[in-house]
Every structure is written in C-alpha cells, then in structure tokens.
Design a protein around this motif. Structure first.
Motif, short mmCIF file in Angstrom:
data_model
loop_
_atom_site.label_atom_id
_atom_site.label_comp_id
_atom_site.label_asym_id
_atom_site.label_seq_id
_atom_site.Cartn_x
_atom_site.Cartn_y
_atom_site.Cartn_z
N PHE A 193 0.78 -1.63 0.42
CA PHE A 193 0.07 0.02 0.02
C PHE A 193 0.82 1.29 0.01
N ILE A 194 1.84 1.30 0.96
CA ILE A 194 2.70 2.85 1.03
C ILE A 194 3.39 2.54 -0.23
N GLU A 195 3.78 1.59 -0.98
CA GLU A 195 4.83 2.16 -1.72
C GLU A 195 4.02 2.53 -3.39
N ALA A 196 2.14 1.85 -3.03
CA ALA A 196 1.43 2.25 -4.85
C ALA A 196 1.20 3.63 -3.91
N VAL A 197 0.91 4.32 -2.75
CA VAL A 197 0.91 5.81 -2.37
C VAL A 197 2.01 6.69 -2.64
N ALA A 198 3.09 5.97 -2.85
CA ALA A 198 4.45 6.63 -3.41
C ALA A 198 4.36 6.54 -4.59
N ARG A 199 4.02 5.90 -5.21
CA ARG A 199 4.27 5.43 -6.72
C ARG A 199 3.50 6.59 -7.50
N ASP A 200 1.91 6.60 -6.74
CA ASP A 200 0.76 7.61 -7.33
C ASP A 200 1.63 8.84 -7.05
N ILE A 201 2.08 9.73 -5.94
CA ILE A 201 2.91 10.77 -5.72
C ILE A 201 4.07 11.22 -6.60
N GLU A 202 4.66 10.20 -6.40
CA GLU A 202 5.48 10.97 -8.05
C GLU A 202 5.33 11.35 -9.53
#
Length: 194
Positions: A71-80
């Motif tokens: 989940f935290i990795e998916a959020v980070a990719r979306d922020i990127e």
C-alpha cells in the motif's frame, strides 16, 4: 465557478510564512509572538481545488486491499506521478522517498531547519517559499509515539492501521493537499479510526 487556488490562499501570510497541512487541515504558520494568537485553521476542500487531478488512476488494485508495505509503495508511486503537475514534487522518487519496511513516505524539497520553538513543525524541516515537506506513515492505532499523538490531525485509516499525513506547503507553491487526499482515497484510505 470555484475560486482559483490563489484566491483560496490566506492573504495574511508573512513573507517568511508557510502553509501547513495536517491530515489535510490547513493552517498558516510562523513563529508567533507571545502576544499574538495562532491563526485559525482553514479546512482544505478538495472539491474547491480545480487544479487537483481527478482522472488519475491508482497504483493499487481496485478489487482488494494491499498489504501495508505494498500500500505505502502504491501511494508513493502515485505521488511520484503528481510531479508532472506540481513542481515541488518533481524530485520525488518512490524508490528513494518510500521506506516500505517502516511504512513511511518522507520527502523534502527546498527546505531549511525549523525556526519555531514548539509543536511538531519545530522538529521537522520547514519549506522555503517554493518548497514542500511531506510525511505519511501507517502505524498501529495504539502507538504513543509523539508524532502519532497530534491532536489536530484528521483521523484516517487503511484497514486496521492509522494513517498519519503531515504536509508543509511553501507559501508560493501550488497547494498539494487536495491532490494528496485524492491519492490516498484512490488507494483505499478512509476517514475515521480503525
């Protein structure tokens, strides 16, 4: 017709001020004098930010909740991906600024040492007028870490975990709160406590 983002910004900010978003509640902040009361918070309304992306998709699968690290990795990719529209995020990298082992995303762009003496903003980098500082984590609802006991933070959850969101926007940046809220919601974050 909605007001422009510039019209929504508080006009009483000092030159050296910054805009703070805590759990997507915005307040103007600077080191207050002892006789000066702190400014009242302004609630960010994602529906009033016409510049917030609305058609972006999530990195998370739509049909199932992810494990916390995924989940935290998916959020980070979306922020990127937001870096295309928000100059203060152009150097954000999911690989560099996300720590899935600690369930933390932390990023600073054009920041300086804090100048205030109290509150959580005194312990984190503060943005220059064109900068940003961002912190997101997942943690146990019973955590007593000082960072997790902030009384102003809007309660958010992902499954049985609490979500902490701290955001300091520089006063000259395009506000990031509404777009960040949309990223979190697309990835399954809900209002409330677990």
């Amino acid at each position: 017709m909605p007001a422009s983002p510039a019209a929504l910004r508080p006009r009483h900010l000092p030159r050296a001020g910054l805009v703070i978003t805590v759990g997507l509640v915005v307040a103007c902040c600077r080191a207050p004098s002892p006789a000066e009361p702190a400014p009242a918070p302004i609630v960010a309304d994602p529906a009033r930010d016409p510049d917030a992306p609305t058609s972006a998709t999530s990195s998370a699968p739509a049909d199932a909740a992810l494990e916390p690290a995924a989940f935290i990795e998916a959020v980070a990719r979306d922020i990127e991906r937001l870096g295309r529209d928000y100059p203060q995020l152009r150097r954000f990298s999911a690989a560099r600024h996300c720590d899935p082992a600690r369930l933390v995303i932390e990023y600073g762009y054009h920041t300086h040492a804090p100048t205030g003496r109290g509150g959580w903003t005194a312990g984190v980098p503060n943005p220059d007028p064109d900068g940003v500082w961002l912190y997101i984590d997942l943690h146990d609802p019973g955590s007593t870490a000082q960072l997790h006991t902030q009384p102003v933070v809007m309660p958010r959850r992902y499954g049985d975990q609490r979500v902490m969101v701290l955001l300091l926007d520089g006063e000259e940046t395009r506000p990031l709160g509404a777009a960040l809220s949309q990223v979190l919601e697309r990835n399954g974050v809900e209002a409330g406590t677990p």
